[in-house]
Design an enzyme around this catalytic site. Structure first.
Site, mmCIF file in Angstrom:
data_model
loop_
_atom_site.group_PDB
_atom_site.id
_atom_site.type_symbol
_atom_site.label_atom_id
_atom_site.label_comp_id
_atom_site.label_asym_id
_atom_site.label_seq_id
_atom_site.Cartn_x
_atom_site.Cartn_y
_atom_site.Cartn_z
ATOM 1 C CG HIS A 1 -72.661 121.373 24.271
ATOM 2 N ND1 HIS A 1 -72.312 122.668 24.533
ATOM 3 C CD2 HIS A 1 -72.860 120.789 25.483
ATOM 4 C CE1 HIS A 1 -72.275 122.866 25.843
ATOM 5 N NE2 HIS A 1 -72.609 121.734 26.444
ATOM 6 C CB CYS B 1 -66.539 121.010 31.365
ATOM 7 S SG CYS B 1 -66.717 122.479 30.353
HETATM 8 C C1 FAD Z 1 -71.413 117.956 34.771
HETATM 9 C C2 FAD Z 1 -71.013 117.610 33.361
HETATM 10 C C3 FAD Z 1 -69.704 117.810 32.964
HETATM 11 C C4 FAD Z 1 -69.322 117.486 31.655
HETATM 12 N N1 FAD Z 1 -68.029 117.708 31.267
HETATM 13 C C5 FAD Z 1 -67.645 117.429 29.993
HETATM 14 C C6 FAD Z 1 -66.323 117.718 29.550
HETATM 15 O O1 FAD Z 1 -65.490 118.239 30.308
HETATM 16 N N2 FAD Z 1 -65.980 117.385 28.281
HETATM 17 C C7 FAD Z 1 -66.877 116.811 27.414
HETATM 18 O O2 FAD Z 1 -66.523 116.553 26.252
HETATM 19 N N3 FAD Z 1 -68.139 116.520 27.820
HETATM 20 C C8 FAD Z 1 -68.536 116.826 29.072
HETATM 21 N N4 FAD Z 1 -69.814 116.542 29.489
HETATM 22 C C9 FAD Z 1 -70.729 115.848 28.556
HETATM 23 C C10 FAD Z 1 -71.383 116.858 27.620
HETATM 24 O O3 FAD Z 1 -72.013 117.865 28.381
HETATM 25 C C11 FAD Z 1 -72.416 116.151 26.748
HETATM 26 O O4 FAD Z 1 -71.753 115.185 25.999
HETATM 27 C C12 FAD Z 1 -73.073 117.187 25.851
HETATM 28 O O5 FAD Z 1 -73.896 118.019 26.616
HETATM 29 C C13 FAD Z 1 -73.896 116.560 24.739
HETATM 30 O O6 FAD Z 1 -74.480 117.582 24.001
HETATM 31 P P1 FAD Z 1 -75.838 117.366 23.200
HETATM 32 O O7 FAD Z 1 -76.186 118.691 22.607
HETATM 33 O O8 FAD Z 1 -75.727 116.198 22.320
HETATM 34 O O9 FAD Z 1 -76.894 116.933 24.307
HETATM 35 P P2 FAD Z 1 -77.480 117.658 25.579
HETATM 36 O O10 FAD Z 1 -76.462 118.534 26.194
HETATM 37 O O11 FAD Z 1 -78.086 116.600 26.411
HETATM 38 O O12 FAD Z 1 -78.623 118.601 24.998
HETATM 39 C C14 FAD Z 1 -79.807 118.115 24.458
HETATM 40 C C15 FAD Z 1 -80.762 119.261 24.247
HETATM 41 O O13 FAD Z 1 -81.970 118.750 23.690
HETATM 42 C C16 FAD Z 1 -83.083 119.327 24.351
HETATM 43 N N5 FAD Z 1 -84.205 118.382 24.227
HETATM 44 C C17 FAD Z 1 -84.237 117.077 24.612
HETATM 45 N N6 FAD Z 1 -85.423 116.514 24.298
HETATM 46 C C18 FAD Z 1 -86.149 117.485 23.701
HETATM 47 C C19 FAD Z 1 -87.466 117.512 23.148
HETATM 48 N N7 FAD Z 1 -88.243 116.444 23.138
HETATM 49 N N8 FAD Z 1 -87.900 118.680 22.636
HETATM 50 C C20 FAD Z 1 -87.109 119.796 22.636
HETATM 51 N N9 FAD Z 1 -85.870 119.804 23.123
HETATM 52 C C21 FAD Z 1 -85.384 118.672 23.648
HETATM 53 C C22 FAD Z 1 -82.597 119.550 25.771
HETATM 54 O O14 FAD Z 1 -83.363 120.558 26.424
HETATM 55 C C23 FAD Z 1 -81.146 119.962 25.550
HETATM 56 O O15 FAD Z 1 -80.997 121.354 25.398
HETATM 57 C C24 FAD Z 1 -70.253 116.906 30.764
HETATM 58 C C25 FAD Z 1 -71.574 116.722 31.178
HETATM 59 C C26 FAD Z 1 -71.959 117.089 32.455
HETATM 60 C C27 FAD Z 1 -73.386 116.931 32.872
#
Ligand code: FAD
Ligand code: NAD
Length: 460
Positions: free
Chosen positions: A11, A44
């Site tokens: 995201h 979600c």
């Molecule tokens: C079941 C569930 C329900 C949720 N519901 C909600 C909701 O209703 N509302 C809400 O606001 N939030 C919700 N969340 C929380 C939300 O999903 C997270 O806050 C969000 O995914 C954060 O996004 P991000 O891109 O920062 O991190 P992440 O989603 O953790 O993505 C990180 C990315 O980095 C990649 N990555 C990591 N390390 C490396 C590396 N060394 N090299 C290459 N790639 C790497 C991973 O593969 C991943 O694609 C929910 C989470 C879950 C699990």
């Protein structure tokens, strides 16, 4: 032309990459690495998919390698970044999980997210080196990725004898999944170490509404219990807490997230929970290195300080801020900060909150007070679809500034919480809220609506 490398394309990464390319596409080359095989899974939707409230997972993705490439990025999936040389400005990647590759950068953006917390529970282990949080014991499930939900669904479909499910952690994920498993006809036990559910988001009288809602639907609550062991002969058979033993066929662990910041390698300043410490421009302590989303801190307006709040909404917004700062020619955009606004809908109970609960406000040292009000959403003469709404506003007795709000109802009251989110961000006082222009139409609300009434009732 400057080169921006983005590590992680979920995201936060997706929002950031799209914004850089849409705003400053001609000025930047954007290279993206993600260790996963898919992008933008909406967690979600996991509970909705597991509980069969939606027909499939297709709509739970809103971006792909192809869509980011169409926007102009070079995207490598299944490609973990293994280390970063901050002096040479290079990232070291295993392309396709096989080929060593070095990519130079002018600016680096970490969007590496978070990983599920594994508490010290005897018998609960992740297969070493597994990036999809696969447990060594069969039917012990972590829930973060698309692959995790797919695995749970496949197991439930293939093994109708999985009848008893324990969900550990009664936070947002745990409560949503407890409902999902119950909708499938499973015998569900929801366990939490504290004596209530959703403790991080609501004060007791609100979490009690959710507790009753869960119990009314036959979900067994085992709160105030510490999980000590998960046992079984190859497959999960028992969950043992400090108070009880539960015979179960599947255990789901949902006790929160930990920021994924190993690539900082001790060189980037971290917050107390290990998140990359960033300023309002999303800059880390190393020049030209930014961090966004779940791997980074946020500025929390309710506490007036840095905090950690893992939400997709924060991931997207921090991604946009970093894009505008890293992508332009010295442009400076500062985050407005966040309030941790959130919502949940379990069966027909909807609860939303923002900012601090009373309990948290006191913990953060505020001289906090509350004002509460319960009323119907619409005038009494609206005989159908007119439900009770409960609201609680937390404010600071000294400055009068609003610190938090909680609302619960069977009505869709979700939009009301945005008003409080903005109020906290803009430091609105409880007296000013009482005089705020809130429209009236019987189809929607009462002339003396519960927001105004709660604010007018503030006594302290
Ligand atoms: C079941 C569930 C329900 C949720 N519901 C909600 C909701 O209703 N509302 C809400 O606001 N939030 C919700 N969340 C929380 C939300 O999903 C997270 O806050 C969000 O995914 C954060 O996004 P991000 O891109 O920062 O991190 P992440 O989603 O953790 O993505 C990180 C990315 O980095 C990649 N990555 C990591 N390390 C490396 C590396 N060394 N090299 C290459 N790639 C790497 C991973 O593969 C991943 O694609 C929910 C989470 C879950 C699990
Ligand atoms: N509707 C939403 O906005 C939504 C939905 C799902 C997830 N999310 C976000 O995703 C993140 C992760 O969600 P989550 O539900 O995993 O975390 P959470 O912080 O919401 O809940 C974790 C729960 O686990 C409990 N816990 C902690 N250690 C425990 C232990 N050893 N044994 C038993 N219980 C324990 C805590 O008391 C808490 O109730 C959160 O930031 C959450 O806000 C948001």
């Amino acid at each position: 032309m400057s080169k921006i490398v983005v590590v992680g394309a979920n995201h936060a990464g997706t929002a950031c990459v799209n914004k850089i390319l849409a705003t400053y596409g001609d000025k930047n080359e954007v290279v993206v690495f993600d260790q996963n095989s898919n992008i933008s899974f909406l967690g979600c939707g996991m509970a909705l998919w597991i509980g069969k409230q939606i027909s499939g997972p297709e709509g739970l993705f809103y971006a792909s390698k192809e869509s980011l490439e169409e926007a102009g990025a070079k995207v490598y999936m299944n490609s973990p970044v293994e280390s970063v040389d901050y002096d040479k400005k290079e990232v070291h990647v295993l392309l396709d999980g096989k080929t060593k590759h070095v990519e130079s950068y002018d600016k680096l953006i970490f969007a590496t997210g978070s990983t599920p917390i594994l508490p010290p529970i005897k018998g609960a282990e992740i297969v070493p080196g597994n990036r999809e949080f696969k447990a060594t014991l069969e039917n012990l499930q972590f829930v973060k990725l698309y692959q995790n939900s797919e695995e749970v669904i496949n197991k439930l479909n293939a093994n109708p004898d999985i009848k008893r499910v324990a969900v550990v952690g009664a936070g947002y994920i745990g409560v949503e999944l407890a409902e999902a498993f119950e909708r499938l006809g499973k015998e569900v036990t929801l366990v939490d170490i504290v004596d209530t559910c959703l403790a991080g988001y609501y004060d007791t009288e609100f979490s009690n509404l959710m507790k009753k809602n869960l119990e009314d639907h036959g979900i067994k609550l085992a709160f105030g219990q510490k999980v000590e062991a998960i046992e079984g002969n190859e497959k999960v058979e028992r969950l043992i807490t400090d108070k009880e033993t539960f015979d179960v066929d599947m255990v789901v662990l949902a006790v929160g997230f930990r920021p994924n910041t190993a690539l900082g390698d001790g060189k980037i300043e971290l917050f107390r929970n290990g998140a990359f410490l960033v300023n309002k421009k999303q800059e880390t302590s190393i020049k030209d290195v930014y961090a966004i989303g779940d791997c980074a801190t946020v500025y929390d307006n309710a506490v007036g300080d840095t905090n950690y709040i893992a939400l997709a909404s924060n991931a997207v917004r921090t991604g946009l801020v970093a894009a505008l700062n890293a992508g332009g020619d010295g442009d400076v955009v500062e985050s407005a900060g966040v309030q941790g606004s959130n919502g949940i809908c379990i069966y027909d109970l909807k609860m939303v909150s923002t900012g601090l609960t009373l309990e948290k406000a006191k913990r953060f040292g505020y001289n906090a007070a509350v004002t509460e009000y319960t009323d119907l959403q619409k005038p009494e003469f609206i005989e159908h679809d007119n439900h009770e709404v409960k609201i609680k506003i937390v404010y600071d007795k000294d400055s009068r500034v609003i610190l938090g709000a909680q609302i619960a109802s069977k009505e869709d009251i979700s939009m009301g919480i945005h008003l409080f989110s903005l109020a906290i961000q803009e430091k609105v006082t409880i007296e000013k809220l009482a005089l705020t222009d809130i429209f009236f139409l019987p189809h929607f609300n009462k002339p003396y609506n519960y927001i105004t009434m709660a604010a007018l009732s503030a006594k302290e």
